[in-house]
Enzyme design. Structure first.
Site, PDB file in Angstrom:
ATOM      1  N   LYS A 155       0.867  -1.188   0.000  1.00 44.84           N
ATOM      2  CA  LYS A 155       0.000   0.000   0.000  1.00 44.84           C
ATOM      3  C   LYS A 155       0.902   1.236   0.000  1.00 44.84           C
ATOM      4  CE  LYS A 155      -4.300   1.105   2.314  1.00 44.84           C
ATOM      5  NZ  LYS A 155      -5.104   1.376   1.144  1.00 44.84           N
TER       6      LYS A 155
HETATM    7  N1  PMP Z   1      -7.836  -2.217  -2.989  1.00 48.03           N
HETATM    8  C1  PMP Z   1      -7.270  -1.013  -2.843  1.00 48.03           C
HETATM    9  C2  PMP Z   1      -6.520  -0.432  -3.995  1.00 48.03           C
HETATM   10  C3  PMP Z   1      -7.409  -0.318  -1.642  1.00 48.03           C
HETATM   11  O1  PMP Z   1      -6.858   0.889  -1.495  1.00 48.03           O
HETATM   12  C4  PMP Z   1      -8.156  -0.882  -0.587  1.00 48.03           C
HETATM   13  C5  PMP Z   1      -8.340  -0.132   0.702  1.00 48.03           C
HETATM   14  N2  PMP Z   1      -7.271  -0.335   1.579  1.00 48.03           N
HETATM   15  C6  PMP Z   1      -8.704  -2.157  -0.769  1.00 48.03           C
HETATM   16  C7  PMP Z   1      -8.525  -2.791  -1.987  1.00 48.03           C
HETATM   17  C8  PMP Z   1      -9.425  -2.856   0.336  1.00 48.03           C
HETATM   18  O2  PMP Z   1      -8.510  -3.281   1.305  1.00 48.03           O
HETATM   19  P1  PMP Z   1      -8.913  -3.425   2.825  1.00 48.03           P
HETATM   20  O3  PMP Z   1     -10.112  -4.293   2.877  1.00 48.03           O
HETATM   21  O4  PMP Z   1      -7.737  -4.064   3.467  1.00 48.03           O
HETATM   22  O5  PMP Z   1      -9.201  -2.060   3.336  1.00 48.03           O
END
Ligand code: PMP
Length: 307
Positions: A155
């Site tokens: 991320k």
């Molecule tokens: N894909 C992307 C590109 C994201 O930014 C997020 C948000 N963090 C998600 C998927 C969903 O991830 P999570 O369930 O861990 O928040």
């Protein structure tokens, strides 16, 4: 508004949590981050952070990719988070943003020989997507970042330019959100959320090899569907037109929570209204995250001391 932040190794008033315009991460996108939600349970007078440990483990993974040394373990990051939330004293839903980044005030794009820093802030937060019960989506003309270009598995702040381009084009074209294709033409995910579709009673979601972020909500939904509804999820590549003809489609993510997609590029999905499987998953999810389901207590960390 946030009143405090964890910055420079301690909790400080938010006004003191400032970085320079020369900061490496600001210039080159060399930071990584997390997004967590904390849910207020009015009946219990308690605030619960959802799957905190998993988020901090993922921050460690992202940091490893960027050669950032986090001076705290996932458990220590959890303690810092709880301390910050107690200081804020939130009695409402909140969103948490931990950031680990290259902090040097220097010119030169690289990852090595730089100083790392870590910060967290938290803000009150409601809906991320207005149309949680029926979003209209398009396929973005932007392709998803690729693991060998700038890895979406981590991320990374700079990687989110890809999400911002897709999101803004979708919104300005009158849609609620974008679906983004991978270089190979498979459906990857939304701008900041993972995708599930339902075909013939089967739950399907793209695999990590299609350049998704390996979402914690995605993982939670796979488990809830299996344990509570007897539905196994198949992880396999999804073609664009499968989304046109599927019975149900929905986004999942910390921000978006569980949101039904009811139209894709002016075609109704199923009946064009929220479907039974996503409705049930939404109910389950909201119960779990708010700390109302004992079976998933281990996913919810209480912020305040219990009496
Ligand atoms: N894909 C992307 C590109 C994201 O930014 C997020 C948000 N963090 C998600 C998927 C969903 O991830 P999570 O369930 O861990 O928040």
């Amino acid at each position: 508004m946030a009143e405090y932040a964890f910055f420079g190794g301690q909790i400080v008033p938010i006004e003191q949590a400032k970085i320079s315009i020369m900061t490496h991460a600001f210039n080159y996108g060399t930071g990584c981050f997390e997004g967590l939600r904390a849910y207020w349970n009015e009946g219990q007078g308690q605030l619960y952070v959802f799957r905190m440990e998993e988020h901090y483990e993922r921050l460690h993974d992202s940091s490893r990719v960027l050669r950032i040394e986090l001076p705290y373990t996932a458990a220590e990051l959890g303690e810092i988070t709880l301390e910050l939330l107690r200081k804020e004293g939130f009695r409402q839903d909140a969103y948490l943003r931990p950031l680990a980044y290259k902090a040097d005030e220097t010119i030169g794009v690289r990852l090595h020989d730089l100083t790392d820093a870590f910060a967290i802030f938290a803000v009150p937060f409601g809906r991320y997507l207005e149309q949680e019960e029926g979003a209209h989506v398009c396929f973005s003309s932007w392709r998803r970042m690729d693991d060998n270009i700038a890895p979406p598995r981590a991320k990374i702040t700079g990687v989110y330019v890809n999400s911002a381009l897709a999101k803004t084009d979708a919104i300005l074209a009158g849609y609620d959100e974008a679906l983004v294709l991978s270089h190979n033409g498979h459906v990857s995910e939304g701008s900041a959320e993972n995708l599930f579709i339902v075909r013939g009673g089967q739950l399907i979601t793209p695999p990590p090899s299609d350049n998704i972020l390996e979402g914690i909500t995605r993982d939670s939904i796979i488990e809830l569907a299996r344990e509570e509804m007897g539905l196994e999820t198949v992880e396999r590549p999804i073609d664009r037109t499968e989304v046109y003809i599927c019975d149900e489609a929905f986004f999942v993510g910390t921000g978006v929570q569980v949101a039904a997609i009811t139209q894709v590029e002016h075609r109704p999905i199923g009946e064009g209204v929220i479907g039974p499987i996503v409705s049930r998953l939404r109910e389950l999810y909201f119960d779990v995250v708010r700390g109302n389901n004992d079976r998933y207590e281990h996913w919810c960390t209480p912020v305040y001391q219990r009496d």
